[in-house]
Design an enzyme around this catalytic site. Structure first.
Site, PDB file in Angstrom:
ATOM      1  N   SER A  44     106.580  -7.619  16.947  1.00 41.70           N
ATOM      2  CA  SER A  44     106.008  -7.696  18.549  1.00 41.70           C
ATOM      3  C   SER A  44     104.679  -7.984  18.460  1.00 41.70           C
ATOM      4  CB  SER A  44     106.417  -6.409  19.068  1.00 41.70           C
ATOM      5  OG  SER A  44     105.917  -5.304  18.482  1.00 41.70           O
TER       6      SER A  44
ATOM      7  N   GLU B 264     111.496 -14.649  22.592  1.00 39.70           N
ATOM      8  CA  GLU B 264     110.487 -15.410  22.491  1.00 39.70           C
ATOM      9  C   GLU B 264     110.475 -16.230  21.069  1.00 39.70           C
ATOM     10  OE1 GLU B 264     107.005 -12.991  24.893  1.00 39.70           O
ATOM     11  OE2 GLU B 264     107.723 -12.171  23.258  1.00 39.70           O
TER      12      GLU B 264
ATOM     13  N   ASN C  25     104.610  -8.808  25.860  1.00 37.02           N
ATOM     14  CA  ASN C  25     103.653  -7.597  25.619  1.00 37.02           C
ATOM     15  C   ASN C  25     102.212  -7.839  26.167  1.00 37.02           C
ATOM     16  OD1 ASN C  25     105.632  -5.671  24.758  1.00 37.02           O
ATOM     17  ND2 ASN C  25     105.436  -6.559  22.476  1.00 37.02           N
TER      18      ASN C  25
HETATM   19  N1  3HC Z   1     124.946  -2.556  23.701  1.00 36.77           N
HETATM   20  C1  3HC Z   1     125.677  -3.255  24.727  1.00 36.77           C
HETATM   21  N2  3HC Z   1     125.640  -2.992  26.092  1.00 36.77           N
HETATM   22  C2  3HC Z   1     124.888  -2.152  26.571  1.00 36.77           C
HETATM   23  C3  3HC Z   1     123.999  -1.492  25.533  1.00 36.77           C
HETATM   24  C4  3HC Z   1     123.930  -1.664  24.223  1.00 36.77           C
HETATM   25  N3  3HC Z   1     123.257  -1.232  23.228  1.00 36.77           N
HETATM   26  N4  3HC Z   1     123.104  -0.689  26.221  1.00 36.77           N
HETATM   27  C5  3HC Z   1     123.371  -0.900  27.645  1.00 36.77           C
HETATM   28  N5  3HC Z   1     124.442  -1.530  27.718  1.00 36.77           N
HETATM   29  C6  3HC Z   1     125.129  -2.420  28.840  1.00 36.77           C
HETATM   30  C7  3HC Z   1     126.026  -1.150  29.587  1.00 36.77           C
HETATM   31  O1  3HC Z   1     127.360  -1.057  29.062  1.00 36.77           O
HETATM   32  C8  3HC Z   1     125.973  -1.658  31.090  1.00 36.77           C
HETATM   33  O2  3HC Z   1     126.704  -2.661  31.049  1.00 36.77           O
HETATM   34  P1  3HC Z   1     127.592  -3.162  32.638  1.00 36.77           P
HETATM   35  O3  3HC Z   1     126.535  -3.229  33.610  1.00 36.77           O
HETATM   36  O4  3HC Z   1     128.363  -4.483  32.252  1.00 36.77           O
HETATM   37  O5  3HC Z   1     128.443  -1.865  32.764  1.00 36.77           O
HETATM   38  C9  3HC Z   1     124.544  -2.159  31.124  1.00 36.77           C
HETATM   39  O6  3HC Z   1     124.081  -2.407  29.739  1.00 36.77           O
HETATM   40  C10 3HC Z   1     123.762  -1.240  31.842  1.00 36.77           C
HETATM   41  O7  3HC Z   1     123.724  -0.072  31.088  1.00 36.77           O
HETATM   42  P2  3HC Z   1     123.806   1.559  31.669  1.00 36.77           P
HETATM   43  O8  3HC Z   1     124.726   1.450  32.959  1.00 36.77           O
HETATM   44  O9  3HC Z   1     124.168   2.359  30.485  1.00 36.77           O
HETATM   45  O10 3HC Z   1     122.315   1.820  31.839  1.00 36.77           O
HETATM   46  P3  3HC Z   1     121.160   1.173  33.093  1.00 36.77           P
HETATM   47  O11 3HC Z   1     121.817   0.468  34.197  1.00 36.77           O
HETATM   48  O12 3HC Z   1     120.402   2.400  33.249  1.00 36.77           O
HETATM   49  O13 3HC Z   1     120.731   0.015  31.918  1.00 36.77           O
HETATM   50  C11 3HC Z   1     119.038  -0.749  30.386  1.00 36.77           C
HETATM   51  C12 3HC Z   1     120.136   0.368  30.722  1.00 36.77           C
HETATM   52  C13 3HC Z   1     119.657  -2.139  30.277  1.00 36.77           C
HETATM   53  C14 3HC Z   1     118.342  -0.352  29.176  1.00 36.77           C
HETATM   54  C15 3HC Z   1     118.112  -1.026  31.641  1.00 36.77           C
HETATM   55  O14 3HC Z   1     117.717   0.079  31.983  1.00 36.77           O
HETATM   56  C16 3HC Z   1     116.865  -1.940  31.224  1.00 36.77           C
HETATM   57  O15 3HC Z   1     116.805  -3.278  31.547  1.00 36.77           O
HETATM   58  N6  3HC Z   1     115.795  -1.259  31.177  1.00 36.77           N
HETATM   59  C17 3HC Z   1     114.699  -2.053  30.840  1.00 36.77           C
HETATM   60  C18 3HC Z   1     114.692  -2.381  29.282  1.00 36.77           C
HETATM   61  C19 3HC Z   1     113.330  -3.142  28.948  1.00 36.77           C
HETATM   62  O16 3HC Z   1     112.702  -3.437  29.478  1.00 36.77           O
HETATM   63  N7  3HC Z   1     113.524  -3.567  27.719  1.00 36.77           N
HETATM   64  C20 3HC Z   1     112.260  -4.238  26.783  1.00 36.77           C
HETATM   65  C21 3HC Z   1     111.343  -3.133  26.236  1.00 36.77           C
HETATM   66  S1  3HC Z   1     110.056  -4.220  25.623  1.00 36.77           S
HETATM   67  C22 3HC Z   1     110.643  -4.686  24.077  1.00 36.77           C
HETATM   68  O17 3HC Z   1     111.720  -4.487  23.788  1.00 36.77           O
HETATM   69  C23 3HC Z   1     109.502  -5.218  23.319  1.00 36.77           C
HETATM   70  C24 3HC Z   1     108.898  -4.583  22.404  1.00 36.77           C
HETATM   71  O18 3HC Z   1     108.062  -5.593  21.465  1.00 36.77           O
HETATM   72  C25 3HC Z   1     107.985  -3.450  22.846  1.00 36.77           C
END
Ligand code: 3HC
Length: 294
Positions: free
Chosen positions: A119, A152, A190
């Protein structure tokens, strides 16, 4: 030649997710970890993630079995020798990554493309450790990999244009939305996300609002799925701290400087959800409670 055989190095949070989406897309995937217990842990998380899809009805049980059949775990780097692409998702340490690429460069044929999921570490610096900087790209996935659509794709000044486009097409085949960018620390997401997350810590540190009110402001006022402090706990405070330091070192801009509170929390080992506490206490993971941080 389309990319069919995928090697993944590292079967942690990111590596296991990458292996899963590649196998879901029909690729033959070999994932390498340094010890078998890490392979097992990664495969458990793949199993859980596929299980969710089956439960929801998005994936049939027989499709899941086929996906499982395309995934192979190993502790031997040599097992990646016939990969069309090797995607590295090991710990964010330049020397460890360079050492790995030097070894892979000896094992894999000259045609194999190398891609790093880093990242923040310079893609160029890793690429020049190999004899194939023209076949070296960044491929940055987001957590949770099976859910987040973005990837990316990063080129360096040495990346061959045709190789770059091949990797962009591969990312699309994984069901992701690829964006093209160049090798500047933090890339696109980022570069924008890290100053925002650090500012949220500064707002808390300055006593402007409570942890929950900061999170609710961005969730309810801007439609973000998670507030910034919850997202910091999700990404890991140690990870964000390390990215911020690398970005500050590169750009020397104060907006990338990690705030003292973040540093103190990392020193205390309060690294977020994985550590059981960060800005919130996850003793009851279904009802995280804000921590007292002053
Ligand atoms: N595998 C498969 N499916 C998954 C999963 C996984 N590991 N985690 C979540 N899901 C699915 C769930 O089954 C659900 O599916 P549905 O809508 O079809 O029922 C959907 O994703 C939503 O999950 P939840 O209902 O359990 O929970 P939320 O609605 O709270 O969503 C989240 C969880 C998808 C993590 C959401 O909160 C989100 O998008 N958060 C932001 C995440 C983000 O910003 N990520 C980027 C981080 S930065 C990064 O990674 C870069 C690094 O360099 C720092």
């Amino acid at each position: 030649m389309p990319i069919e055989r995928v090697g993944v190095v590292g079967c942690g949070l990111m590596g296991s997710g990458i292996a899963q989406v590649a196998a879901q897309a029909g690729c033959q995937v070999t994932v390498r970890e340094i010890a078998s217990q890490f392979v097992e842990k990664g495969f458990e998380s793949i199993e859980k993630s596929l299980g969710r899809l089956v439960e929801k009805g998005t994936l049939g049980a027989s499709d899941r079995d086929q996906i499982r059949g395309r995934l192979r775990g190993t502790t031997k780097l040599e097992d990646l020798e016939d990969s069309d692409i090797v995607i590295e998702a090991i710990l964010e340490q330049l020397n460890a990554k360079k050492e790995l690429y030097v070894a892979l460069d000896r094992i894999c044929p000259p045609a194999t493309i190398f891609a790093s999921n880093t990242s923040s570490i310079s893609i160029t610096e890793m690429a020049v450790a190999t004899g194939r900087p023209d076949r070296f790209v960044g491929l940055h996935f987001f957590n949770p990999v099976p859910v987040m659509k973005l990837v990316e794709v990063i080129r360096t000044i040495a990346t061959d244009a045709a190789v770059f486009e091949e990797v962009v097409a591969f990312a699309a085949r994984l069901g992701k939305a690829p964006v093209r960018t160049t090798d500047r620390t933090g890339f696109i997401v980022n570069r924008l996300l890290v100053p925002y997350l650090l500012d949220a810590v500064r707002v808390l540190e300055d006593g402007l609002a409570s942890t929950e009110d900061i999170d609710n402001s961005m969730k309810l006022g801007c439609g973000h799925p998670m507030g910034p402090l919850t997202l910091l706990d999700f990404v890991g405070l140690d990870t964000t701290y390390s990215i911020a330091r690398i970005m500050f070192d590169e750009f020397k801009e104060s907006r990338f400087a990690p705030p003292p509170l973040l540093k103190r929390m990392v020193l205390a080992g309060w690294n977020g959800r994985k550590a059981g506490r960060g800005f919130y206490d996850y003793a009851d993971a279904t009802k995280p409670k804000p921590m007292r941080l002053s």
